[in-house]
Design a protein around this motif. Structure first.
Motif, PDB file in Angstrom:
ATOM      1  N   VAL A 169      73.363  78.475 -22.416  1.00  0.00           N
ATOM      2  CA  VAL A 169      73.830  79.560 -21.770  1.00  0.00           C
ATOM      3  C   VAL A 169      74.344  79.260 -20.311  1.00  0.00           C
ATOM      4  N   THR A 170      75.503  79.579 -19.974  1.00  0.00           N
ATOM      5  CA  THR A 170      75.982  79.198 -18.534  1.00  0.00           C
ATOM      6  C   THR A 170      76.893  80.479 -17.854  1.00  0.00           C
ATOM      7  N   ASP A 171      77.393  80.123 -16.643  1.00  0.00           N
ATOM      8  CA  ASP A 171      78.463  80.966 -16.322  1.00  0.00           C
ATOM      9  C   ASP A 171      79.551  80.636 -16.957  1.00  0.00           C
ATOM     10  N   ALA A 172      80.954  81.285 -16.585  1.00  0.00           N
ATOM     11  CA  ALA A 172      82.168  81.059 -17.184  1.00  0.00           C
ATOM     12  C   ALA A 172      82.958  79.911 -16.573  1.00  0.00           C
ATOM     13  N   ALA A 173      82.172  79.060 -15.500  1.00  0.00           N
ATOM     14  CA  ALA A 173      82.868  78.019 -14.911  1.00  0.00           C
ATOM     15  C   ALA A 173      83.469  77.225 -15.907  1.00  0.00           C
ATOM     16  N   PRO A 174      84.940  76.583 -15.654  1.00  0.00           N
ATOM     17  CA  PRO A 174      85.463  75.566 -16.706  1.00  0.00           C
ATOM     18  C   PRO A 174      84.647  74.384 -17.106  1.00  0.00           C
ATOM     19  N   ASN A 175      83.936  73.980 -15.814  1.00  0.00           N
ATOM     20  CA  ASN A 175      83.220  72.682 -16.107  1.00  0.00           C
ATOM     21  C   ASN A 175      82.022  72.641 -16.812  1.00  0.00           C
ATOM     22  N   MET A 176      81.274  73.844 -16.753  1.00  0.00           N
ATOM     23  CA  MET A 176      80.143  74.240 -17.486  1.00  0.00           C
ATOM     24  C   MET A 176      80.568  74.473 -18.691  1.00  0.00           C
ATOM     25  N   ILE A 177      81.710  74.971 -19.400  1.00  0.00           N
ATOM     26  CA  ILE A 177      81.928  75.516 -20.630  1.00  0.00           C
ATOM     27  C   ILE A 177      82.492  73.776 -21.395  1.00  0.00           C
ATOM     28  N   ALA A 178      83.105  73.092 -20.616  1.00  0.00           N
ATOM     29  CA  ALA A 178      83.701  71.619 -21.166  1.00  0.00           C
ATOM     30  C   ALA A 178      82.318  70.997 -21.398  1.00  0.00           C
ATOM     31  N   ALA A 179      81.617  70.966 -20.380  1.00  0.00           N
ATOM     32  CA  ALA A 179      80.110  70.110 -20.487  1.00  0.00           C
ATOM     33  C   ALA A 179      79.568  70.380 -21.926  1.00  0.00           C
ATOM     34  N   THR A 180      79.319  71.653 -22.278  1.00  0.00           N
ATOM     35  CA  THR A 180      78.787  71.999 -23.340  1.00  0.00           C
ATOM     36  C   THR A 180      79.428  71.598 -24.515  1.00  0.00           C
ATOM     37  N   ARG A 181      80.735  71.663 -24.464  1.00  0.00           N
ATOM     38  CA  ARG A 181      81.824  71.003 -25.615  1.00  0.00           C
ATOM     39  C   ARG A 181      81.377  69.737 -25.861  1.00  0.00           C
ATOM     40  N   THR A 182      81.376  68.927 -24.572  1.00  0.00           N
ATOM     41  CA  THR A 182      80.828  67.476 -24.740  1.00  0.00           C
ATOM     42  C   THR A 182      79.764  67.402 -25.389  1.00  0.00           C
ATOM     43  N   LEU A 183      78.687  68.132 -25.087  1.00  0.00           N
ATOM     44  CA  LEU A 183      77.243  68.106 -25.736  1.00  0.00           C
ATOM     45  C   LEU A 183      77.220  68.359 -27.032  1.00  0.00           C
ATOM     46  N   GLN A 184      78.359  69.104 -27.520  1.00  0.00           N
ATOM     47  CA  GLN A 184      78.439  69.571 -29.116  1.00  0.00           C
ATOM     48  C   GLN A 184      77.055  70.551 -29.356  1.00  0.00           C
ATOM     49  N   ILE A 185      76.997  71.572 -28.156  1.00  0.00           N
ATOM     50  CA  ILE A 185      76.197  72.542 -28.459  1.00  0.00           C
ATOM     51  C   ILE A 185      76.661  73.963 -28.461  1.00  0.00           C
ATOM     52  N   ARG A 186      76.289  75.062 -29.241  1.00  0.00           N
ATOM     53  CA  ARG A 186      76.829  76.096 -29.227  1.00  0.00           C
ATOM     54  C   ARG A 186      76.428  76.749 -27.787  1.00  0.00           C
ATOM     55  N   HIS A 187      77.719  77.335 -27.354  1.00  0.00           N
ATOM     56  CA  HIS A 187      77.647  77.907 -26.126  1.00  0.00           C
ATOM     57  C   HIS A 187      77.857  79.345 -25.984  1.00  0.00           C
ATOM     58  N   SER A 188      77.215  79.996 -25.025  1.00  0.00           N
ATOM     59  CA  SER A 188      77.337  81.415 -24.730  1.00  0.00           C
ATOM     60  C   SER A 188      77.539  81.688 -23.431  1.00  0.00           C
ATOM     61  N   VAL A 189      78.538  82.360 -23.202  1.00  0.00           N
ATOM     62  CA  VAL A 189      78.836  82.680 -21.448  1.00  0.00           C
ATOM     63  C   VAL A 189      77.837  83.847 -21.073  1.00  0.00           C
ATOM     64  N   CYS A 190      77.109  83.673 -20.045  1.00  0.00           N
ATOM     65  CA  CYS A 190      76.313  84.624 -19.253  1.00  0.00           C
ATOM     66  C   CYS A 190      77.014  86.238 -19.548  1.00  0.00           C
ATOM     67  N   ILE A 191      76.185  86.946 -20.020  1.00  0.00           N
ATOM     68  CA  ILE A 191      76.890  88.279 -20.002  1.00  0.00           C
ATOM     69  C   ILE A 191      76.907  88.893 -18.808  1.00  0.00           C
ATOM     70  N   ALA A 192      75.807  88.806 -17.756  1.00  0.00           N
ATOM     71  CA  ALA A 192      75.872  89.308 -16.390  1.00  0.00           C
ATOM     72  C   ALA A 192      77.233  89.039 -15.860  1.00  0.00           C
ATOM     73  N   HIS A 193      77.547  87.489 -15.952  1.00  0.00           N
ATOM     74  CA  HIS A 193      78.896  87.316 -15.383  1.00  0.00           C
ATOM     75  C   HIS A 193      79.992  87.725 -16.024  1.00  0.00           C
ATOM     76  N   LYS A 194      80.077  87.766 -17.366  1.00  0.00           N
ATOM     77  CA  LYS A 194      81.269  88.458 -17.905  1.00  0.00           C
ATOM     78  C   LYS A 194      81.377  90.119 -17.504  1.00  0.00           C
ATOM     79  N   LEU A 195      80.365  90.609 -17.613  1.00  0.00           N
ATOM     80  CA  LEU A 195      80.456  91.883 -17.076  1.00  0.00           C
ATOM     81  C   LEU A 195      80.820  92.279 -15.698  1.00  0.00           C
ATOM     82  N   ASN A 196      80.598  91.318 -14.790  1.00  0.00           N
ATOM     83  CA  ASN A 196      80.727  91.082 -13.319  1.00  0.00           C
ATOM     84  C   ASN A 196      82.397  91.077 -13.364  1.00  0.00           C
ATOM     85  N   LEU A 197      82.982  89.983 -13.955  1.00  0.00           N
ATOM     86  CA  LEU A 197      84.374  90.025 -13.971  1.00  0.00           C
ATOM     87  C   LEU A 197      84.872  91.163 -14.608  1.00  0.00           C
TER      88      LEU A 197
END
Length: 506
Positions: free
Chosen positions: A146-174
């Motif tokens: 679980v991370t914020d929605a920063a593109p580098n964080m999302i891409a890093a998770t994709r590289t690690l081949q792990i399920r990813h979930s965007v922080c709901i607090a950040h999602k609601l904030n945006l």
């Protein structure tokens, strides 16, 4: 207690005081602190700063070993990650780990806060996170990051081949921030409110006048709250406090030398209705940021409830600005909910939470897809269990005994266990049970039913440990901000890691 034991106990108490209250190691050399200790315990000789540092290293090693053993015993874990920059502009990466222990308790442990001098690229982040996970021997156990929605964080998770979930607090904030920014009239009111709040917070005379008026009106003395651009909750809190204290603010402004004008009656009506629309989002943000309770399974049901709240509150809106805000939020909530109801880690968490199950979904088709996915996951657990090698006949058995049962054993061995059919039965039986009240603990429910639904129980350990947000990491950095103060802006990165690790894990 002998003298040596007493000395050791006091040394540990001083060390714990430094760790828990974020005190500098040098406090043992502080004149005032030494005088206090001398009065409390005249015979006690405070350890030197060097000794305290050695005690810190020893305690860190002991606690690290304890937490590692506990984490490695977990069936599965979820992690949160975040980046932070200190006062002296040094970047740190924090990882927290979430898992369910053998007592069916949701546990959170800080894995580390490491100095991150590299460029914040996705590859560097992925490599750094993998290194920390390898150090803790949990790489194969991580089910979600679980991370914020920063593109580098999302891409890093994709590289690690792990399920990813965007922080709901950040999602609601945006979600809320974008909706509010789309309403010009509301933006104008927010700007006017910021000016009023800044005036009362920056002027001693104005602050004292407001407090005096509040007392004369028989109201509690409350300061106005300013808006922080990066946190929509602060917008809600600013408007809410200003609306509650509007009469005291009007009276105060009337007697103060300022060009500022109070909010008009129409503007106050817009604020009142906007707060009605925004209140459920404020509640959701606070609730989904909890650390010690199962929260990932709440995300989808919470989005459904936000939609319901918007529909319910729309009946009480009369101003154009509040109506437009409602429409903007409803559209974004609908889109966000649809996306979230397609994420397996969240849909499975929702179904496996006996408080929600299928009732948590807004889309019936997405719900059906999730149930089918759960059946597939359950069948995979059954298949893995039944494919484990079974113990063969004892070598001590005579050839006559082996030959006697040889044909029957062969027939049994050729029979294939229908994992799909068994999974369907187990899932349907679980879903047919009545939901438990929302106030009850889902982990207690599963602790009592681990034998009734053994395969679903295995999935529960994997999915119900997923946090809804990356707030646990943000709280780590809040503590880091207290430790890395202006007096200690040169604190060694390794010492900072030890202090935060002990502060959060003790």
């Amino acid at each position: 207690m002998n003298t040596a034991s007493r000395k050791n106990a006091l040394d540990q108490a001083v060390l714990n005081f430094i760790i828990k209250d974020c005190q500098p190691l040098s406090i043992v050399e502080s004149e005032g602190f030494r005088e206090l200790v001398q009065v409390l315990e005249p015979s006690y000789v405070l350890p030197t700063r060097k000794t305290i540092k050695e005690l810190l290293a020893k305690k860190h090693a002991e606690e690290l070993e304890r937490v590692k053993m506990e984490v490695q015993q977990a069936v599965a874990v979820s992690i949160t990650a975040d980046l932070w920059t200190s006062l002296n502009m040094e970047a740190y990466l924090a990882l927290t780990c979430h898992y369910i222990n053998e007592n069916m308790q949701l546990c959170t442990s800080v894995l580390g806060v490491k100095h991150f001098p590299q460029s914040h690229t996705a590859d560097n982040l992925a490599q750094f996170k993998k290194g920390m996970m390898d150090d803790w021997a949990i790489t194969s156990k991580v089910r979600c990051l679980v991370t914020d929605a920063a593109p580098n964080m999302i891409a890093a998770t994709r590289t690690l081949q792990i399920r990813h979930s965007v922080c709901i607090a950040h999602k609601l904030n945006l979600l809320v921030k974008k909706s509010c920014d789309q309403i010009p009239e509301l933006s104008s009111i927010r700007e006017k409110s910021r000016q009023i709040v800044s005036f009362f917070r920056s002027s001693t005379t104005a602050k004292e006048k407001l407090a005096q008026v509040q007392q004369q009106m028989g109201r509690p003395v409350l300061k106005l709250i300013n808006e922080v651009p990066t946190r929509w909750n602060s917008t809600y809190q600013m408007l809410s406090r200003l609306h509650d204290e509007k009469e005291a603010v009007w009276v105060s402004l009337a007697s103060l030398p300022t060009d500022l004008t109070p909010l008009t009656a129409d503007e106050c009506n817009i604020i009142r209705e906007a707060l009605l629309v925004l209140a459920p989002f404020h509640q959701a943000t606070v609730e989904l940021s909890e650390e010690r309770r199962v929260s990932g399974s709440k995300v989808i049901p919470m989005m459904k409830m936000l939609y319901c709240a918007l529909e319910r509150n729309s009946l009480h809106l009369h101003t154009q600005a509040a109506t437009h805000l409602h429409d903007q939020l409803r559209r974004r909530v609908t889109d966000t909910a649809s996306n979230l109801e397609s994420l397996s880690v969240l849909t499975l968490s929702t179904l496996l939470d006996p408080r929600f199950k299928t009732l948590g979904f807004r889309s019936s088709s997405k719900c059906s897809e999730a149930v089918n996915r759960l059946k597939v996951e359950c069948a995979a657990v059954i298949a893995r269990t039944t494919s484990e090698p079974q113990p063969g006949p004892s070598s001590e058995q005579s050839p006559v005994q082996e030959n006697l049962w040889h044909r029957l054993d062969e027939e049994v061995g050729r029979q294939t266990n229908n994992a799909t059919a068994d999974s369907i039965i187990e899932v349907q039986r679980y879903l047919a049970e009545r939901n438990i009240p929302r106030s009850e603990d889902p982990l207690t429910y599963w602790g009592n039913r681990r034998t009734s639904y053994p395969n679903l129980f295995h999935l529960v350990l994997q999915f119900l440990c997923t946090p809804a947000s990356s707030v646990p990491c943000e709280r780590v950095f809040s503590k880091a901000g207290e430790i890395v103060s202006k007096k200690r802006n040169r604190l060694n990165a390794k010492t900072l890691d030890k202090l935060i690790f002990l502060n959060k894990n003790l």
